[in-house]
Scaffold this motif. Structure first.
Motif, short mmCIF file in Angstrom:
data_model
loop_
_atom_site.label_atom_id
_atom_site.label_comp_id
_atom_site.label_asym_id
_atom_site.label_seq_id
_atom_site.Cartn_x
_atom_site.Cartn_y
_atom_site.Cartn_z
N GLY A 9 0.90 -1.33 -0.06
CA GLY A 9 0.02 -0.17 0.14
C GLY A 9 0.84 1.26 -0.11
N LYS A 10 1.73 1.21 0.77
CA LYS A 10 2.74 2.53 0.78
C LYS A 10 3.38 2.64 -0.45
CE LYS A 10 4.01 3.39 5.79
NZ LYS A 10 5.08 2.93 6.65
N LEU A 11 3.92 1.64 -0.86
CA LEU A 11 4.84 1.62 -2.08
C LEU A 11 4.22 1.94 -3.22
CD1 LEU A 11 7.55 0.76 -2.93
CD2 LEU A 11 6.79 -1.56 -3.50
N PHE A 12 2.75 1.52 -3.23
CA PHE A 12 1.94 2.02 -4.34
C PHE A 12 1.51 3.70 -4.38
CE2 PHE A 12 -2.23 3.17 -6.10
CZ PHE A 12 -2.18 2.76 -7.46
N LEU A 13 1.13 4.10 -2.99
CA LEU A 13 0.86 5.37 -2.87
C LEU A 13 2.10 6.33 -2.85
CD1 LEU A 13 -1.55 5.21 0.18
CD2 LEU A 13 -2.33 5.61 -2.34
N SER A 14 3.06 5.83 -2.34
CA SER A 14 4.44 6.55 -2.75
C SER A 14 4.75 6.88 -4.06
CB SER A 14 5.46 6.15 -1.95
OG SER A 14 5.29 5.64 -0.77
N SER A 15 4.70 5.85 -4.84
CA SER A 15 5.10 6.15 -6.36
C SER A 15 3.93 6.96 -7.11
CB SER A 15 5.39 4.57 -6.77
OG SER A 15 4.70 3.61 -6.49
N ARG A 35 14.43 11.46 -1.50
CA ARG A 35 13.74 12.21 -0.32
C ARG A 35 12.74 11.29 0.34
NH1 ARG A 35 11.29 17.81 -1.82
NH2 ARG A 35 13.13 18.04 -2.93
N LYS A 36 11.94 10.61 -0.60
CA LYS A 36 10.84 9.95 -0.13
C LYS A 36 11.36 8.66 0.42
CE LYS A 36 6.59 8.97 0.44
NZ LYS A 36 5.55 9.96 0.98
N PHE A 37 12.03 7.89 -0.33
CA PHE A 37 12.43 6.31 0.17
C PHE A 37 13.85 6.22 0.96
CE2 PHE A 37 10.32 5.66 -4.01
CZ PHE A 37 9.12 4.99 -3.44
N VAL A 38 14.51 7.31 1.03
CA VAL A 38 15.78 7.25 1.79
C VAL A 38 15.50 7.99 2.85
CG1 VAL A 38 18.21 7.71 2.01
CG2 VAL A 38 17.28 7.12 -0.24
N GLU A 39 15.13 9.28 2.89
CA GLU A 39 15.03 10.35 4.00
C GLU A 39 13.79 10.05 4.74
OE1 GLU A 39 16.03 14.00 2.48
OE2 GLU A 39 17.66 12.96 1.87
N GLU A 40 12.51 9.75 3.99
CA GLU A 40 11.26 9.55 4.73
C GLU A 40 10.98 8.13 5.28
OE1 GLU A 40 7.02 11.06 3.31
OE2 GLU A 40 8.40 12.46 2.86
N LEU A 41 11.04 7.35 4.22
CA LEU A 41 10.57 5.99 4.68
C LEU A 41 11.91 5.09 5.39
CD1 LEU A 41 8.15 5.41 1.89
CD2 LEU A 41 7.48 5.57 4.21
N HIS A 42 12.81 5.35 4.99
CA HIS A 42 14.44 4.92 5.37
C HIS A 42 14.34 3.29 4.83
CE1 HIS A 42 15.40 7.95 8.02
NE2 HIS A 42 14.10 7.89 8.54
N TRP A 43 13.59 3.14 3.52
CA TRP A 43 13.68 1.67 2.87
C TRP A 43 14.96 1.54 2.45
CZ3 TRP A 43 8.24 1.90 0.36
CH2 TRP A 43 7.17 1.35 0.97
N LEU A 44 15.78 2.45 1.62
CA LEU A 44 16.98 2.47 1.11
C LEU A 44 18.11 3.29 1.88
CD1 LEU A 44 15.63 3.03 -2.31
CD2 LEU A 44 16.11 0.73 -1.28
N GLU A 45 19.25 2.83 1.62
CA GLU A 45 20.51 3.66 1.90
C GLU A 45 20.68 4.86 0.93
OE1 GLU A 45 22.24 3.11 4.76
OE2 GLU A 45 20.77 1.56 5.62
N VAL A 63 13.43 6.61 -17.24
CA VAL A 63 14.19 6.39 -16.09
C VAL A 63 13.14 6.42 -14.78
CG1 VAL A 63 15.67 8.01 -14.64
CG2 VAL A 63 15.99 8.04 -17.15
N ALA A 64 12.11 7.08 -14.99
CA ALA A 64 11.28 7.03 -13.65
C ALA A 64 10.69 5.51 -13.72
CB ALA A 64 10.06 7.79 -13.92
N VAL A 65 10.20 5.02 -14.85
CA VAL A 65 9.91 3.47 -14.55
C VAL A 65 10.89 2.73 -14.10
CG1 VAL A 65 8.98 1.46 -15.99
CG2 VAL A 65 8.10 3.81 -16.29
N ASN A 66 12.15 2.76 -14.76
CA ASN A 66 13.28 1.78 -14.38
C ASN A 66 13.56 2.01 -12.70
OD1 ASN A 66 13.54 1.50 -17.13
ND2 ASN A 66 15.29 2.67 -17.32
N ALA A 67 13.63 3.19 -12.38
CA ALA A 67 13.72 3.45 -10.81
C ALA A 67 12.80 2.90 -9.88
CB ALA A 67 13.96 5.11 -10.58
N ALA A 68 11.58 2.84 -10.53
CA ALA A 68 10.42 2.31 -9.74
C ALA A 68 10.52 0.77 -9.78
CB ALA A 68 8.95 2.73 -10.28
N VAL A 69 11.07 0.23 -10.80
CA VAL A 69 11.25 -1.37 -10.90
C VAL A 69 12.29 -1.55 -9.77
CG1 VAL A 69 12.28 -3.18 -12.01
CG2 VAL A 69 10.72 -1.72 -13.23
N LEU A 70 13.27 -0.97 -9.61
CA LEU A 70 14.42 -1.31 -8.80
C LEU A 70 14.17 -0.86 -7.37
CD1 LEU A 70 17.29 0.63 -10.81
CD2 LEU A 70 17.39 -1.90 -10.28
N VAL A 71 13.42 0.06 -6.88
CA VAL A 71 12.95 0.48 -5.54
C VAL A 71 11.89 -0.62 -5.22
CG1 VAL A 71 11.76 2.02 -4.08
CG2 VAL A 71 13.64 2.88 -5.73
#
Lengths: 189, 193
Positions: A9-15, A35-45, A63-71
């Motif tokens: 749910g969070k992943l969908f709403l964030s992206s 900002r979202k995934f590293v600093e706010e949700l702390h899902w990634l380094e 690029v946006a789609v590729n990054a979404a796949v990775l995250v």
């Protein structure tokens, strides 16, 4: 990370949110994702996000789609990747669906046609600006062969109407061969 | 109908597969598939699409897939075209993520990317020149010999380029400004004629 329902749910709403408010080109979305995934949700380094950026930019596609796949993949595996991609492509799909419904009626209006004609000139300038900035980057490499590739690709596509895909394949192949030749020369010295 | 769906899927899969570098890099590929190869859009409609795509959220390829898909085959067309343009990314990025660090150190991989960079610039320039010809001389371009260009468009292109280089505003602002000023100028010109 435990992939409970909450994560999807969070992943969908964030992206979805990131994609809905990213205007004009994929490079804008990377700092927002950070900002979202590293600093706010702390899902990634931070380091991971940098690597993801490099992969997203050197892979084919948006690029946006590729990054979404990775995250998404990193956070919740394959279902996570699907969730994040869906969140990323839904906002543009919805907006463009609505616009294309009205486009024909829209185009008939004299005022709209005049404004679109004015905006067309603006788009040409925006493209010229992109070409100028990127082209300067190629000249700064200080490799004659890169400048020649640029000139040859332009002539092939514009003057001779060569299929864009062949131009891309040929230039990729040239880059690979040049790298192999560079490596050989390096070994000889 | 099935054939149309297959064509949409395959066209946008090629766009997804061969556009490197993000942003405008997909534009020349979309033009080649949608305008030159399949004639789904005219050059004027394609330029409108690029304008719309720059001002709406999301990647230009997804915007284009939805717009073209709907016009050619309704909502199912939009879904299939978008699926086609995302699928190559999905497969390649998942694969590449697993082996990235092995690949990245290989000079051949970065060599391919360094060869693509100038090509991408050239192809964007090529699409830009086509749109410039459209803006200055209309759909006929210069095929029937040299004519005086549309001077309002010429002034707008030069003015916008100058503003972009000098103050680096957001492209959206420039396009909106160009739309309002140019739109007013074209309407006045029409009223005077």
């Amino acid at each position: 990370m435990k992939a409970d329902k909450n994560v999807y749910g969070k992943l969908f709403l964030s992206s979805f949110g990131l994609s809905a408010f990213t205007f004009g080109g994929g490079y804008v979305i990377i700092p927002l994702m950070k900002r979202k995934f590293v600093e706010e949700l702390h899902w990634l380094e931070e380091e991971e996000m940098l690597n993801f950026t490099a992969i997203a930019q050197s892979s084919p596609g948006a690029v946006a789609v590729n990054a979404a796949v990775l995250v998404g993949y990193r956070v919740a595996g394959l279902p996570g990747a699907l969730t994040a991609v869906l969140g990323t492509i839904l906002p543009p799909m919805i907006v463009l669906s609505v616009i294309s419904l009205f486009y024909t009626a829209f185009r008939e209006s004299l005022v709209v046609a005049a404004v679109l004609k004015g905006m067309r000139a603006g788009v040409v300038a925006v493209i010229a600006d992109v070409v100028y900035t990127m082209g300067r980057g190629v000249f700064k490499e200080k490799r004659i062969s890169s400048v020649l590739v640029m000139a040859a690709a332009f002539l092939a596509a514009w003057a001779f109407g060569v299929n864009v895909i062949f131009v891309i394949l040929a230039c990729g192949l040239f880059g690979a061969l040049r790298a192999i030749a560079d490596a050989k020369r390096g070994k000889l010295q | 109908m099935i054939l149309v769906f297959l064509k949409l899927f395959w066209s946008f899969a090629q766009v997804g597969l061969f556009s490197f570098g993000g942003g405008m890099a997909a534009m020349p590929l979309i033009q080649s598939q949608v305008v030159d190869l399949h004639q789904w859009l005219t050059l004027t409609e394609f330029t409108d699409l690029v304008t719309i795509a720059e001002m709406t959220p999301g990647p230009i390829a997804v915007n284009a897939a939805t717009f073209v898909g709907i016009r050619v085959a309704g909502l199912p067309g939009a879904l299939i075209a978008t699926f086609g343009c995302v699928l190559p990314s999905f497969l390649i990025v998942t694969l590449l993520a697993k082996v990235y660090f092995k690949f990245r150190s290989q000079p051949v991989f970065s060599g391919v990317l360094s060869g693509l960079r100038p090509a991408v610039v050239a192809l964007i320039a090529c699409a830009g020149v086509n749109m410039l010809l459209l803006a200055l001389w209309g759909e006929a371009g210069l095929s029937s010999g040299f004519r005086i260009p549309d001077w309002i468009s010429a002034v707008l292109v030069l003015g916008c380029f100058f503003v972009l280089r000098k103050w680096k505003p957001s492209p959206i602002t420039v396009m909106l400004g160009s739309g309002v000023l140019g739109g007013a100028a074209f309407l006045i010109q029409q009223a005077l004629n």
